[in-house]
Design a protein around this motif. Structure first.
Motif, PDB file in Angstrom:
ATOM      1  N   ALA A  86      -6.971   9.096  -1.961  1.00 29.23           N
ATOM      2  CA  ALA A  86      -7.092   9.175  -0.505  1.00 29.23           C
ATOM      3  C   ALA A  86      -5.711   9.112   0.127  1.00 29.23           C
ATOM      4  O   ALA A  86      -4.858   8.319  -0.282  1.00 29.23           O
ATOM      5  N   PRO A  87      -5.426   9.935   1.146  1.00 29.25           N
ATOM      6  CA  PRO A  87      -4.087   9.937   1.748  1.00 29.25           C
ATOM      7  C   PRO A  87      -3.854   8.693   2.601  1.00 29.25           C
ATOM      8  O   PRO A  87      -4.784   8.075   3.113  1.00 29.25           O
ATOM      9  N   ASP A  88      -2.581   8.387   2.741  1.00 26.91           N
ATOM     10  CA  ASP A  88      -2.148   7.267   3.602  1.00 26.91           C
ATOM     11  C   ASP A  88      -2.952   5.995   3.310  1.00 26.91           C
ATOM     12  O   ASP A  88      -3.714   5.475   4.122  1.00 26.91           O
ATOM     13  N   GLU A  89      -2.719   5.470   2.117  1.00 28.71           N
ATOM     14  CA  GLU A  89      -3.429   4.242   1.704  1.00 28.71           C
ATOM     15  C   GLU A  89      -2.984   3.068   2.577  1.00 28.71           C
ATOM     16  O   GLU A  89      -1.805   2.759   2.681  1.00 28.71           O
ATOM     17  N   ARG A  90      -3.975   2.398   3.199  1.00 28.49           N
ATOM     18  CA  ARG A  90      -3.729   1.231   4.029  1.00 28.49           C
ATOM     19  C   ARG A  90      -4.390  -0.009   3.399  1.00 28.49           C
ATOM     20  O   ARG A  90      -5.119   0.104   2.416  1.00 28.49           O
ATOM     21  N   ALA A  91      -4.138  -1.174   4.022  1.00 28.10           N
ATOM     22  CA  ALA A  91      -4.723  -2.413   3.496  1.00 28.10           C
ATOM     23  C   ALA A  91      -6.245  -2.371   3.581  1.00 28.10           C
ATOM     24  O   ALA A  91      -6.943  -2.879   2.693  1.00 28.10           O
ATOM     25  N   SER A  92      -6.796  -1.775   4.622  1.00 27.08           N
ATOM     26  CA  SER A  92      -8.248  -1.711   4.755  1.00 27.08           C
ATOM     27  C   SER A  92      -8.885  -0.836   3.679  1.00 27.08           C
ATOM     28  O   SER A  92     -10.050  -1.029   3.320  1.00 27.08           O
ATOM     29  N   HIS A  93      -8.124   0.144   3.153  1.00 22.10           N
ATOM     30  CA  HIS A  93      -8.675   1.030   2.125  1.00 22.10           C
ATOM     31  C   HIS A  93      -8.952   0.286   0.825  1.00 22.10           C
ATOM     32  O   HIS A  93      -9.847   0.682   0.061  1.00 22.10           O
ATOM     33  N   ASP A 149      11.022   4.641   1.221  1.00 21.13           N
ATOM     34  CA  ASP A 149      11.117   6.105   1.257  1.00 21.13           C
ATOM     35  C   ASP A 149      10.407   6.749   0.077  1.00 21.13           C
ATOM     36  O   ASP A 149      10.870   7.748  -0.499  1.00 21.13           O
ATOM     37  N   SER A 150       9.289   6.186  -0.311  1.00 22.18           N
ATOM     38  CA  SER A 150       8.512   6.766  -1.408  1.00 22.18           C
ATOM     39  C   SER A 150       7.913   8.094  -0.956  1.00 22.18           C
ATOM     40  O   SER A 150       7.572   8.280   0.217  1.00 22.18           O
ATOM     41  N   GLU A 151       7.755   8.993  -1.888  1.00 23.64           N
ATOM     42  CA  GLU A 151       7.210  10.304  -1.574  1.00 23.64           C
ATOM     43  C   GLU A 151       5.693  10.341  -1.684  1.00 23.64           C
ATOM     44  O   GLU A 151       5.064  11.317  -1.284  1.00 23.64           O
ATOM     45  N   VAL A 152       5.077   9.304  -2.248  1.00 27.11           N
ATOM     46  CA  VAL A 152       3.636   9.286  -2.475  1.00 27.11           C
ATOM     47  C   VAL A 152       3.028   8.178  -1.627  1.00 27.11           C
ATOM     48  O   VAL A 152       3.403   7.012  -1.748  1.00 27.11           O
ATOM     49  N   SER A 153       2.081   8.558  -0.757  1.00 29.36           N
ATOM     50  CA  SER A 153       1.379   7.575   0.056  1.00 29.36           C
ATOM     51  C   SER A 153      -0.111   7.541  -0.248  1.00 29.36           C
ATOM     52  O   SER A 153      -0.851   6.789   0.384  1.00 29.36           O
ATOM     53  N   GLU A 154      -0.551   8.335  -1.257  1.00 32.03           N
ATOM     54  CA  GLU A 154      -1.967   8.386  -1.575  1.00 32.03           C
ATOM     55  C   GLU A 154      -2.382   7.166  -2.383  1.00 32.03           C
ATOM     56  O   GLU A 154      -1.570   6.508  -3.023  1.00 32.03           O
ATOM     57  N   THR A 189       0.846  -1.190   0.000  1.00 36.00           N
ATOM     58  CA  THR A 189       0.000   0.000   0.000  1.00 36.00           C
ATOM     59  C   THR A 189       0.887   1.249   0.000  1.00 36.00           C
ATOM     60  O   THR A 189       2.111   1.182   0.201  1.00 36.00           O
ATOM     61  N   GLY A 190       0.262   2.413  -0.228  1.00 40.18           N
ATOM     62  CA  GLY A 190       1.037   3.654  -0.281  1.00 40.18           C
ATOM     63  C   GLY A 190       1.766   3.940   1.014  1.00 40.18           C
ATOM     64  O   GLY A 190       2.931   4.363   1.010  1.00 40.18           O
ATOM     65  N   LEU A 191       1.132   3.707   2.144  1.00 37.46           N
ATOM     66  CA  LEU A 191       1.776   3.966   3.423  1.00 37.46           C
ATOM     67  C   LEU A 191       2.962   3.047   3.642  1.00 37.46           C
ATOM     68  O   LEU A 191       4.014   3.480   4.131  1.00 37.46           O
ATOM     69  N   ASN A 192       2.851   1.785   3.278  1.00 36.60           N
ATOM     70  CA  ASN A 192       3.968   0.852   3.438  1.00 36.60           C
ATOM     71  C   ASN A 192       5.098   1.162   2.471  1.00 36.60           C
ATOM     72  O   ASN A 192       6.278   0.949   2.802  1.00 36.60           O
ATOM     73  N   MET A 193       4.795   1.650   1.263  1.00 37.74           N
ATOM     74  CA  MET A 193       5.852   2.000   0.304  1.00 37.74           C
ATOM     75  C   MET A 193       6.693   3.156   0.828  1.00 37.74           C
ATOM     76  O   MET A 193       7.912   3.196   0.625  1.00 37.74           O
TER      77      MET A 193
END
Length: 654
Positions: free
Chosen positions: A546-553, A535-540, A526-530
């Protein structure tokens, strides 16, 4: 040891003293020793006695003669004797003495004629269970009777051909019984029992004063009496229970009685047929077997049996092996209990060629990882009992199963018809186990002669237990991880049917299992884990932003493209749920529950359907997200099982 019926003579001056016990009137001797020692020369006498209940004495003495001339074999020495009443008038004496067979006038040991049976002035009408007509033989009749008895004996009174052991019950009522353990004699009357025992004489210092009473003299000891059919059957099942595994014999039916079953096994006219059953869609852990014995002489089924078991390796193949084991165990028990002579025992037929081949192999060792090793080990133990035999006890034959679905019943062979009956017995046993469950007393279903077994919540481990042990260890570690790392409660973890989930994943590819493990543990890309890992700059979220993409998203993303994909997959799932294996109302409720993406609880969608509420509350406690990941409440399985058992469409499918 039980008492033995006896003949006695009464006299005075003997060392045997009577002790009255009026209250005792039971069928078996309850000896009460007053005193015992040997006094003088009166010890030479012997009571003519016959054992009533010695272990496994189920045979019966042959009759010697009838009212007409007959030649009969005697079991003890296999000799023959011809005998008949000399004249018609002579038969009056036989009726007067209640004696139409030599065994009824012989002494208890079968070696002499009971001297009291030749006396004309004694009433013996009460010594027979039959109601005999009144006869008054003349003096001439008695002379003929005594002359005839002399033809059957030697000068010393011994029979020309002595009698063997008893084969069948007698109508003669035995009055005197001898107990060799306590060395006592009991006279059984209608209203009381008289107990006789030896009076001791070990010297003046130990002599006891006993009131003088009636004394008797012992003549001889004989073989045990035969028991009735019901007593014999009860004794056999008591013997069978000593082998353990009682659950295998709980559903037995013998329409002609146990004697017919034993006779068919003894003369080799038995046909043994078995079949297994397994309904994976109803319960993957329960299998069953049905078996029967057909007598070719009687042309009837003499025994039918069925059983069901709960096992981690349940299947139709194991059901077939279970039926074959029951046949071998039953025959082995009959051989040992009735002491049958060695010889062929008949034909065994089964529609599973692999199981049939396994059952007849004589193995020296069963490898640890062999499937169904518990059954194979018991079969090996049974075969080793015949290690010295050059012949094979059974003939094994394969029969094609379910032939009633292909041809008319009248066109089927005998073995095919019997196999169809076994199939019905096995299915009935499995259905009964699914409806009523395995009894608590059978929760530990040890096989007969099985000394060690391993059980856990899925039942008995009957093969290599490594996978099951790894599963149990993994479940303990998973519970710890879900509670400490993912924030689950222990109650929520225990509500999940992990066994059903594990069973469903067994046939899936390893890459799918890896993806599912990443998704459920939140270690997916997911974006947050990347951002955290690389050190990825994009977590959406790349779809909806949606910001901080998680597994539940991933399950709730509102992107139109993802929603369309979600709806298409939900439609495919709904079509699968509406097949006969799911209640159609429950299928509609589940489809709506998934469609609302957790915005509505399952309980709110089950209004008016009380039978679904327990499952709905349990699933709401677990959560919608986990439902889509395969974490389904335990209460769903009983709902599906009930539907499969009682819905006609589901029964056609299974």
């Amino acid at each position: 040891m039980a008492a033995k019926p006896t003949n006695t003579t009464t006299h005075s001056g003997s060392s045997l003293t009577i002790c009255m016990d009026v209250k005792s009137s039971t069928a078996q001797l309850r000896p009460r020793i007053v005193s015992r020692s040997i006094c003088g020369a009166n010890n030479e006498g012997s009571v003519c006695c016959l054992a009533a209940d010695e272990p496994r004495s189920v045979d019966r003495r042959f009759s010697c003669f009838d009212d007409v001339s007959r030649q009969l074999d005697y079991e003890r020495d296999h000799a023959t004797i011809n005998g008949a009443v000399a004249t018609i008038d002579g038969s009056r004496c036989t009726k007067c003495r209640s004696s139409v067979r030599l065994r009824l006038i012989a002494s208890a040991d079968g070696r002499r004629v009971d001297p009291t049976r030749a006396l004309p002035d004694v009433d013996y009408s009460a010594t027979s269970a039959f109601d005999w007509p009144i006869e008054r033989p003349s003096a001439a009749d008695w002379r003929i009777w005594q002359a005839f008895l002399q033809r059957l004996t030697l000068p010393d009174g011994t029979l020309l051909r002595t009698l063997g052991k008893w084969l069948y019950p007698s109508h003669r009522k035995w009055e005197w019984f001898y107990d060799p353990v306590s060395d006592t004699i009991t006279r059984r009357l209608e209203d009381r029992q008289d107990l006789y025992c030896l009076c001791p004489d070990d010297g003046p210092s130990t002599r006891q004063a006993i009131d003088a009473g009636e004394t008797i003299q012992r003549l001889a000891a004989g073989p045990p009496l035969a028991v009735t059919a019901s007593e014999c059957q009860e004794s056999f099942f008591e013997f069978l229970r000593t082998w353990k595994g009682e659950w295998m014999w709980e559903d037995l039916h013998m329409p002609l009685g146990l004697d017919a079953v034993v006779s068919s096994i003894r003369n080799g006219s038995a046909i043994y047929v078995t079949d297994g059953s397994y309904m994976r869609t109803l319960d993957p852990l329960i299998d069953g077997a049905g078996w029967l014995i057909y007598c070719r002489t009687a042309r009837r089924i003499v025994l039918k049996g069925s059983m069901a078991e709960r096992n981690s390796n349940a299947g139709s193949y194991r059901g077939e092996l279970l039926g074959l084991l029951a046949i071998h165990l039953w025959v082995a028990a009959v051989e040992e209990f009735y002491r049958l002579e060695e010889g062929p025992r008949g034909l065994i037929a089964c529609d599973n060629l692999g199981a049939l081949n396994k059952a007849q192999l004589r193995r020296k060792k069963i490898r640890a990882g062999a499937k169904h090793s518990d059954i194979l080990r018991v079969l090996r133990r049974l075969h080793n009992r015949r290690r010295g035999c050059k012949w094979q006890a059974f003939e094994y034959k394969h029969v094609y199963g379910h032939q009633d679905q292909l041809r008319l019943w009248s066109r089927l062979t005998l073995l095919e018809k019997l196999n169809c009956k076994c199939d019905s017995l096995a299915k009935a046993a499995v259905s009964r186990a699914l409806r009523e469950g395995i009894p608590i007393t059978n929760a530990r279903q040890l096989l007969p002669s099985e000394s060690v077994a391993v059980f856990y919540n899925k039942g008995k481990l009957s093969s290599e237990c490594g996978d099951d042990i790894r599963y149990q260890v993994g479940r303990v570690k998973a519970r710890q991880f879900y509670v400490t790392q993912l924030g689950w409660s222990g109650a929520a973890f225990d509500q999940v049917d992990w066994e059903a989930r594990d069973h469903a994943l067994r046939g899936k590819p390893d890459m799918f299992k890896t993806w599912l493990a990443k998704q459920t543990s939140t270690f997916c890309a997911t974006g947050l884990n990347m951002v955290r890992w690389f050190d990825s700059e994009v977590s959406e979220c790349p779809n909806c932003g949606a910001p901080d993409e998680r597994a539940s998203h991933l399950l709730h993303c509102p992107d139109p493209g993802r929603f369309r994909l979600f709806r298409d997959r939900l439609q495919e799932l709904g079509e699968w749920l509406r097949k006969p294996h799911t209640d159609p109302i429950l299928a509609d409720i589940l489809e709506q529950y998934i469609f609302h993406r957790g915005e509505k609880t399952l309980a709110s969608l089950c209004q008016g359907r009380q039978e679904f509420l327990k499952f709905a509350h349990a699933q709401d406690f677990i959560g919608w997200d986990h439902f889509l990941e395969g974490k389904i409440a335990l209460e769903l399985t009983p709902l599906l099982r009930d539907h499969l058992l009682f819905d006609t469409r589901a029964m056609d499918l299974s």
